[in-house]
Design a protein around this motif. Structure first.
Motif, short mmCIF file in Angstrom:
data_model
loop_
_atom_site.label_atom_id
_atom_site.label_comp_id
_atom_site.label_asym_id
_atom_site.label_seq_id
_atom_site.Cartn_x
_atom_site.Cartn_y
_atom_site.Cartn_z
N PRO A 192 -13.13 -30.43 52.68
CA PRO A 192 -14.24 -31.37 52.90
C PRO A 192 -15.57 -30.79 52.39
O PRO A 192 -15.84 -29.59 52.54
N LEU A 193 -16.35 -31.63 51.74
CA LEU A 193 -17.65 -31.22 51.18
C LEU A 193 -18.78 -31.66 52.11
O LEU A 193 -18.65 -32.60 52.89
N PHE A 194 -19.89 -30.97 51.97
CA PHE A 194 -21.10 -31.31 52.72
C PHE A 194 -22.24 -31.50 51.74
O PHE A 194 -22.44 -30.68 50.84
N ARG A 195 -22.97 -32.57 51.93
CA ARG A 195 -24.07 -32.87 51.00
C ARG A 195 -25.26 -31.97 51.29
O ARG A 195 -25.70 -31.83 52.43
N ASN A 196 -25.81 -31.36 50.24
CA ASN A 196 -27.00 -30.50 50.34
C ASN A 196 -28.24 -31.38 50.20
O ASN A 196 -28.48 -31.96 49.13
N SER A 197 -29.02 -31.51 51.27
CA SER A 197 -30.19 -32.41 51.25
C SER A 197 -31.28 -31.93 50.30
O SER A 197 -32.14 -32.72 49.89
N GLN A 198 -31.26 -30.65 49.94
CA GLN A 198 -32.29 -30.11 49.04
C GLN A 198 -31.94 -30.34 47.57
O GLN A 198 -32.80 -30.68 46.76
N THR A 199 -30.68 -30.13 47.22
CA THR A 199 -30.27 -30.28 45.81
C THR A 199 -29.69 -31.65 45.50
O THR A 199 -29.65 -32.07 44.35
N GLY A 200 -29.24 -32.36 46.55
CA GLY A 200 -28.61 -33.66 46.34
C GLY A 200 -27.15 -33.55 45.92
O GLY A 200 -26.50 -34.57 45.69
N LYS A 201 -26.64 -32.33 45.83
CA LYS A 201 -25.25 -32.14 45.45
C LYS A 201 -24.38 -31.93 46.68
O LYS A 201 -24.87 -31.83 47.79
N TYR A 202 -23.05 -31.83 46.42
CA TYR A 202 -22.09 -31.62 47.50
C TYR A 202 -21.56 -30.20 47.42
O TYR A 202 -21.06 -29.77 46.36
N ASP A 203 -21.67 -29.44 48.50
CA ASP A 203 -21.27 -28.04 48.52
C ASP A 203 -19.90 -27.88 49.17
O ASP A 203 -19.59 -28.53 50.18
N CYS A 204 -19.08 -26.98 48.58
CA CYS A 204 -17.75 -26.69 49.13
C CYS A 204 -17.84 -25.38 49.91
O CYS A 204 -18.22 -24.34 49.35
N PRO A 205 -17.46 -25.39 51.20
CA PRO A 205 -17.53 -24.16 51.99
C PRO A 205 -16.43 -23.15 51.64
O PRO A 205 -16.49 -22.00 52.04
N VAL A 206 -15.42 -23.59 50.85
CA VAL A 206 -14.31 -22.71 50.48
C VAL A 206 -14.55 -22.11 49.09
O VAL A 206 -14.57 -20.88 48.91
N CYS A 207 -14.75 -22.98 48.09
CA CYS A 207 -14.97 -22.50 46.72
C CYS A 207 -16.40 -22.00 46.50
O CYS A 207 -16.68 -21.31 45.52
N LEU A 208 -17.29 -22.43 47.38
CA LEU A 208 -18.72 -22.09 47.27
C LEU A 208 -19.34 -22.65 46.00
O LEU A 208 -20.31 -22.11 45.46
N ASP A 209 -18.76 -23.76 45.50
CA ASP A 209 -19.31 -24.44 44.33
C ASP A 209 -20.04 -25.70 44.77
O ASP A 209 -19.85 -26.19 45.89
N SER A 210 -20.87 -26.22 43.88
CA SER A 210 -21.59 -27.46 44.13
C SER A 210 -21.18 -28.49 43.10
O SER A 210 -20.99 -28.16 41.91
N PHE A 211 -21.06 -29.76 43.50
CA PHE A 211 -20.59 -30.81 42.62
C PHE A 211 -21.50 -32.03 42.71
O PHE A 211 -22.08 -32.31 43.76
N GLU A 212 -21.64 -32.72 41.58
CA GLU A 212 -22.35 -33.99 41.57
C GLU A 212 -21.52 -35.04 42.27
O GLU A 212 -20.30 -34.87 42.47
N ALA A 213 -22.17 -36.14 42.64
CA ALA A 213 -21.45 -37.18 43.38
C ALA A 213 -20.29 -37.75 42.58
O ALA A 213 -19.23 -38.10 43.13
#
Length: 219
Positions: A192-213
């Motif tokens: 499950p991803l969590f949206r980063n309110s500062q960058t607007g991207k979605y962060d993965c707590p496992v891979c530690l990567d960020s993804f666009e919507a």
């Protein structure tokens, strides 16, 4: 009294003009000085030539007591001042009325101060006095109960509530379709991803990567 009203058209008053024509500007100056004394002392002005106030005024005006006495008589003759019954003092009916009004206002302010100030003239909240503190009837249908965590998301300025859970914030930011089916998933590890309110991207707590919507996987 420290102050009194002075009409801005007093110089054109018929009585003032008459006094000026009879005895010049010095007589008008003397009149205003006497009027100031009437307001300051709040009593009659003694006009006997041996009185301290009369002698002091003649000295301040740089005239002798005989000339000042002549000026005062002219003031009474034209109606600017009135003589006392014994003829040894002058007063002004208008000044007496103003002084009386002044003292009444002082007394009213003093009484209001003892009572804690003036009472409000109107009911500012516009409540019904007959209810005597009873709750007012509802203006519309009752709203359904809302869960506490949903209430936390509502702020009076529309700002995100810091006390709302991260999951609730992410759900609020997701598209309508995502809200109906669940949280977005990581395209790599499906976590499950969590949206980063500062960058607007979605962060993965496992891979530690960020993804666009557009790159995330929606269930």
């Amino acid at each position: 009294m420290k102050y009194f009203d002075h009409d801005s058209t007093a110089g054109n008053d018929d009585k003032i003009v008459s006094l000026r024509l009879m005895h010049g500007g010095a007589a008008v100056d003397a009149y205003w000085c006497i009027l100031e004394e009437l307001y300051r002392c709040e009593t009659e002005f003694k006009t006997e030539k041996n009185q301290a106030g009369f002698l002091s005024l003649s000295h301040r005006l740089c005239i002798d007591v005989e000339e000042l006495s002549t000026f005062v008589s002219a003031m009474v003759d034209v109606g600017l001042l009135e003589a006392s019954d014994d003829g040894n003092a002058v007063f002004s009916e208008r000044a007496k009325a103003n002084i009386e009004t002044y003292h009444k206002r002082q007394e009213t302010a003093r009484e209001n101060g003892k009572k804690g100030g003036r009472k409000p003239k109107a009911n500012r909240r516009k409540t019904n006095p007959d209810t005597k503190g009873k709750p007012q009837a509802s203006r519309g249908p009752a709203r359904p109960e809302t869960k506490e965590k949903e209430k936390l998301l509502d702020t009076h300025k529309g700002y995100p509530n810091n006390y709302a859970s991260v999951g609730a914030a992410a759900a609020g930011a997701a598209p309508p379709a995502a809200k109906a089916h669940g949280k977005p998933r990581c395209p790599l590890c499906k976590a499950p991803l969590f949206r980063n309110s500062q960058t607007g991207k979605y962060d993965c707590p496992v891979c530690l990567d960020s993804f666009e919507a557009g790159a995330v996987v929606w269930p």
